[in-house]
Enzyme design. Sequence first.
Site, PDB file in Angstrom:
ATOM      1  N   ASP A  31       0.815  -1.219   0.000  1.00  0.00           N
ATOM      2  CA  ASP A  31       0.000   0.000   0.000  1.00  0.00           C
ATOM      3  C   ASP A  31       0.849   1.270   0.000  1.00  0.00           C
ATOM      4  OD1 ASP A  31       0.955   0.077   2.588  1.00  0.00           O
ATOM      5  OD2 ASP A  31      -1.023   0.226   3.552  1.00  0.00           O
ATOM      6  N   ASP A  35       5.063  -0.604   7.633  1.00  0.00           N
ATOM      7  CA  ASP A  35       4.171  -1.196   8.626  1.00  0.00           C
ATOM      8  C   ASP A  35       4.936  -2.122   9.565  1.00  0.00           C
ATOM      9  OD1 ASP A  35       4.478  -3.626   7.064  1.00  0.00           O
ATOM     10  OD2 ASP A  35       2.905  -2.877   5.737  1.00  0.00           O
ATOM     11  N   ASP A 104       7.188   5.463  21.465  1.00  0.00           N
ATOM     12  CA  ASP A 104       7.133   6.911  21.613  1.00  0.00           C
ATOM     13  C   ASP A 104       5.964   7.282  22.516  1.00  0.00           C
ATOM     14  OD1 ASP A 104       7.950   9.595  20.867  1.00  0.00           O
ATOM     15  OD2 ASP A 104       8.551   8.735  18.946  1.00  0.00           O
ATOM     16  N   ASP A 205       8.154  12.290  23.979  1.00  0.00           N
ATOM     17  CA  ASP A 205       8.051  13.436  23.085  1.00  0.00           C
ATOM     18  C   ASP A 205       7.783  14.720  23.867  1.00  0.00           C
ATOM     19  OD1 ASP A 205       7.710  14.280  20.178  1.00  0.00           O
ATOM     20  OD2 ASP A 205       5.805  14.967  21.015  1.00  0.00           O
ATOM     21  N   GLU A 262      12.654  13.983  25.329  1.00  0.00           N
ATOM     22  CA  GLU A 262      12.957  15.041  24.372  1.00  0.00           C
ATOM     23  C   GLU A 262      12.791  16.372  25.099  1.00  0.00           C
ATOM     24  OE1 GLU A 262      11.616  16.372  19.883  1.00  0.00           O
ATOM     25  OE2 GLU A 262      10.058  15.831  21.321  1.00  0.00           O
ATOM     26  N   HIS A 337      14.083  11.831  13.011  1.00  0.00           N
ATOM     27  CA  HIS A 337      12.963  12.070  12.103  1.00  0.00           C
ATOM     28  C   HIS A 337      12.616  13.549  11.939  1.00  0.00           C
ATOM     29  CE1 HIS A 337      11.315  12.190  16.116  1.00  0.00           C
ATOM     30  NE2 HIS A 337      10.217  12.754  15.650  1.00  0.00           N
ATOM     31  N   ASP A 338      13.143  14.411  12.797  1.00  0.00           N
ATOM     32  CA  ASP A 338      12.871  15.849  12.733  1.00  0.00           C
ATOM     33  C   ASP A 338      14.044  16.647  12.190  1.00  0.00           C
ATOM     34  OD1 ASP A 338      10.256  15.830  13.719  1.00  0.00           O
ATOM     35  OD2 ASP A 338      10.917  15.940  15.805  1.00  0.00           O
TER      36      ASP A 338
END
Length: 575
Positions: A31, A35, A104, A205, A262, A337-338
């Site tokens: 898709d 995953d 997370d 986070d 974080e 990822h940021d």
Amino acid sequence: MPPADTSLIPWWKDAVVYQIYPRSFQDSDGDGVGDLRGILRRLDYLKRLGVDVLWLSPIFASPNDDNGYDISNYRAIMPEFGTMADFEELLREAHARGLKIMLDLVVNHTSDEHPWFIESRSSPQSDKRDYYVWRKGVDGQPPNHWQSFFSGSVWEKDAASGEYYLHLFSRKQPDLNWENPTVRREVYDMMRFWLDKGVDGWRMDTINMLSKPQDFPEGRPIPGTRLTEGQPLFLNGPRIHEFIQEMHREVLAHYDVMTVGETPGVSPAEGALYCGAGRGELNMVFHFEHVFLGDDTAERGKWSNPPLALPDIKRVLARWQTGLHGRGWNSLYWDNHDQPRAVSRFGNDREFRVESAKMLCTVLLFMQGTPYIYQGQELGMTNVSFESLDHYKDIETRNAYKVLREEHGWDDARILAAVYARGRDNARTPMHWSSAPHAGFTEGTPWIALNPNYPDINAEAAEADPHSVWHHYRAVIALRKALPVVRDGTFTLLDAEHPTVFAYVREDAHTRLLVLGHFHGGSQTCRVPAAFVDGEVLSNNHPVLEGAGTEELRLLPYQAVVLRAPTRTGVSRPE
């Protein structure tokens, strides 16, 4: 000094963490979205690399306004990612391979589609109204003029009640009210739900934003900085340590898990309050000083992409190494990822991509702390330059485009150059598994376009090449685990002002290491402390070491070398 009985050393001090952004890691069903079963398929790859903990960015049910950091159900798996049965199988199979799973924890805010918020906004009399932060306006205006991280006011007016709710991020990410003890109990119960399944830890986070001053003062604007008005007031707020200590007392103290918070905007002294031994809070924190260098004085923060100076990077990292030594524990990272890709931000992703990616690995992984490797970093994956903003998915980038164009007059070329350098989607393009179509990530259409350099930079090719970035990471991971000095020793920065060489010594009662990293595409003569002249070369990212056995080494472009001193005589500083 570390305990004489090594069984008393927490396991996470010897661990290496690998961050997975599930949406972009591996698709198993065609898709175009990564995953859980895709992660399951790659566990053996991760085991071969030598990492110990897999940190999964959010996998919970979400409308994906902020790619999963807007959670609508904390106890359900995002359907695109799979089912709870898939997660439980992933957890079992990871544990069978000696790999741990860290999730997370996103509890500063929820999605506006979470049942709590739907009920909260249904009426000012709702029993969940106080789950979130609601305030009346002032003369038809928001309660104050704080600006959100994603542009615009932190306050969103609710048409039905005329009141405003707080959102430090997107308007679809309303902030939870941590002043409400019922909210805290809900969070703790949710944490136990996952820990009882066998989850091994939490990356927390924006954890230092939970506590806000309840009078919501205006604060003081700081012109020309990346801090939007009000941010200093909700970072490290008045009750933050009380809240985290309660979380530890109620939940974390009852499980053998690792925790990393974080915490943007903290200094080493403040970091020690979050992770200091005996404080009953967290194991370690992520600081942002090195990745935000220069942003606080730039015209438009990170989008101006101010140049980096190596002495500044060295000072920041050294300050954290010495500031937390014996007081707390460091987390070590170049990207996530940021952030943009490490080799593009701190190295050279063109002529010396392989050399500089290896050098960054060496410099980081020989410091004290728990290293975090972001997916693809072990391959030397690079930033991406999409031709149009239409290819970018990140809400921060898209909002910034509007602000930079409409309020600051930047043209498209200037905005795209900034996005190429600092946009979050640089790290979110799919993982490169092979040179097959779509890099082996999916048999369908990827949710975001691939970096077109995947035929040359991919895991299949890297594992087959003994000189690849991947094999260097594997060797350095194994080496740091074999040397207790990396975990326990002191850190001494050498020649702090040198513009291209990052040199430091790690030392304990038995071992001394000299680590040299050359951040430049030319050659550089480097003076070697006398104690290391005849040292053993433990690591070298080039086939040769010019000047080995002498007082002067000639470092080649982006060369990184680790020497072990042969004796315990005094360590001389370089001239």
